[in-house]
Design a protein around this motif. Sequence first.
Motif, short mmCIF file in Angstrom:
data_model
loop_
_atom_site.label_atom_id
_atom_site.label_comp_id
_atom_site.label_asym_id
_atom_site.label_seq_id
_atom_site.Cartn_x
_atom_site.Cartn_y
_atom_site.Cartn_z
N ASN A 121 0.84 -1.21 0.00
CA ASN A 121 0.00 0.00 0.00
C ASN A 121 0.87 1.25 0.00
O ASN A 121 0.62 2.20 -0.75
N GLY A 122 1.90 1.27 0.85
CA GLY A 122 2.79 2.42 0.92
C GLY A 122 3.56 2.63 -0.36
O GLY A 122 3.71 3.76 -0.85
N VAL A 123 4.07 1.53 -0.95
CA VAL A 123 4.82 1.64 -2.20
C VAL A 123 3.93 2.17 -3.32
O VAL A 123 4.35 3.03 -4.11
N VAL A 124 2.69 1.68 -3.38
CA VAL A 124 1.77 2.15 -4.42
C VAL A 124 1.42 3.63 -4.21
O VAL A 124 1.29 4.39 -5.17
N LEU A 125 1.29 4.05 -2.95
CA LEU A 125 1.05 5.47 -2.67
C LEU A 125 2.20 6.34 -3.17
O LEU A 125 1.99 7.40 -3.77
N LEU A 126 3.42 5.89 -2.91
CA LEU A 126 4.59 6.65 -3.38
C LEU A 126 4.65 6.65 -4.91
O LEU A 126 5.05 7.65 -5.52
N TYR A 127 4.25 5.54 -5.53
CA TYR A 127 4.20 5.50 -6.99
C TYR A 127 3.13 6.46 -7.51
O TYR A 127 3.31 7.10 -8.55
N LEU A 128 2.00 6.54 -6.79
CA LEU A 128 0.95 7.50 -7.16
C LEU A 128 1.49 8.92 -7.13
O LEU A 128 1.22 9.73 -8.03
N LEU A 129 2.27 9.23 -6.10
CA LEU A 129 2.88 10.56 -6.00
C LEU A 129 3.79 10.83 -7.20
O LEU A 129 3.75 11.92 -7.79
N TYR A 130 4.58 9.83 -7.56
CA TYR A 130 5.47 9.97 -8.73
C TYR A 130 4.66 10.19 -10.00
O TYR A 130 4.97 11.06 -10.82
N THR A 131 3.58 9.41 -10.16
CA THR A 131 2.74 9.52 -11.36
C THR A 131 2.11 10.91 -11.46
O THR A 131 2.07 11.51 -12.54
N LEU A 132 1.60 11.41 -10.35
CA LEU A 132 0.99 12.74 -10.35
C LEU A 132 2.01 13.82 -10.70
O LEU A 132 1.69 14.78 -11.42
#
Length: 400
Positions: A375-386
Motif C-alpha cells: 500500500n505504501g509503495v503504491v502510494l509513493l508511486y501514485l505521487l510519482y505519477t501525479l
Amino acid sequence: MSKFRLFSRADLQLEVVILIIAGLIVSITGILLFPVATGSLPYYENGLYGLLLVMFALQIVSLGKTPFGDMNRSWFLVAAGVAVATVGIATCFVPDIFSEIPRLLLMLFFGPGGFLLFMQMVLSRDRLTNWLKYGGIFRHLIAGCSLVYLLSMVIALLLLNRNLLTTQATAAVVLAYGVSIIYLALVLRKIYLAYPQAEKKGGERVDLPMDRAMILLTGVFMVLLGLLLIPVNLGILPFSGSAQLGLLMVFFSVQMLASGSTPIGPFPRTWLMILLGLLFAALGTISCVIPEILVSPLTVLIGILNILGGLINLGKFAFQSLKGRGKPQASLPPIVHRLVLTQLVLSLLSIVFGTSMLISSLLPGLVIGIVLTANGVVLLYLLYTLSVIDRMSKAVENTK
C-alpha cells in the motif's frame, strides 16, 4: 455555531491548520498528564515523542518551516523532513527502538530552536519593531510568539531533566504551552485574513502542495508500518498498536482540516469538517499517549473507513466505465492509464486492509505487513505519477 455556519466554507490557512492540531495535541497531553500523575492512567512516552516529531516533520515538508526558522523548500529540506517523520513514526510503533534519539531531537527542536526563533523575532527588522508600530492584532502576535518560544525552551528543560518539576507541574506547563500554540494559530488566522500578503508564498524550489506532502508522508507511514510488522509478528520487536491507530487518526485529521480530504473521499472544507477533523486529532492523541484505551473503537472506525473508501472509489470507476461504454474513447497517454490502475490497486488494498482490521483472523500478521508495505509503495508511486502528469501539463502550457 449555527447550522448555516457549520456548513459554510472554513477559511483556515495551512500554517494555521498545523498549529491548531499541534496545539490540540499538546493541550490534550497536558490534560491527560494530571490523571497519569495520580496513577489513574498509563502513559506511553514514546507515543507522544513520535507524534511530536511527526508534527515537526509535517511543518518542514509542507511549509518549509523548521524548528530553527523559515527556509525555502528544497528537496534536501523535504528529505530532512521525511527523515524526521521516519524517526517519529518508528518511535510511535516500536517502544525504545531509537533509545534516547527522539528525546534528544525534541530537546534540540524545543530548546535551541525556541531560542533561535525568539531571537529572530527580537532582532529581525521586519518583525518586533514593525509589529509594535502596527499595534492592534500584532501586539497579540508578539504575545503569542513570545509565549510559544519561551515555553518551548521550558519544555526542552523538562525533557533534559524529567525530575525538574512534579508531574502535576509538568502537566500544567504542557497545557499552557498547548493553549499558547492554539492562541498563536488564531492570531495568525486573523492576520492572514486581514493581510493576505503576510502569508509567505513563493520562492520555493519544490512543487509539493499539501495533498502531495500528505501522500508522501502517508506512503512512508504505510511502508514503515508494513516492514516493522514483519519482525513484530516473528516476535523480534515489541509493537504499540494503540499508537499506530492514533498516528493514523492524526494523519486523517490533518488531511480533513487542510483540504477536506477524508478516507472515504473529498468533501467541501466546511466548519463541520474542521470539527470532525479536530475530533479525529483528539482521539488520535489519546490513543498515542494512553496505551490500549481506544484500540477497539479506533480499529473498527479505521477498518470501516478503509473499506468504504475503497468501495466508493471502485464504484466510481465502475460507474464511469459503464457510462462510457459504447462511446468513442479519446486516446489517453499511457501515464493516465497507469494513474487509473494505481488508484484501482490502492482501492483494493484499502479494502483488504480494512477487512483485516475488522476480522483479525482473516490474514496472518506477516501477510498484513506485506499488504501494508505494498500500500505504501503504491502510494509513493501514485505521487510519482501525479508529478509526471504535472510536468507534462506544464510542458503543454509552455508550448502554447
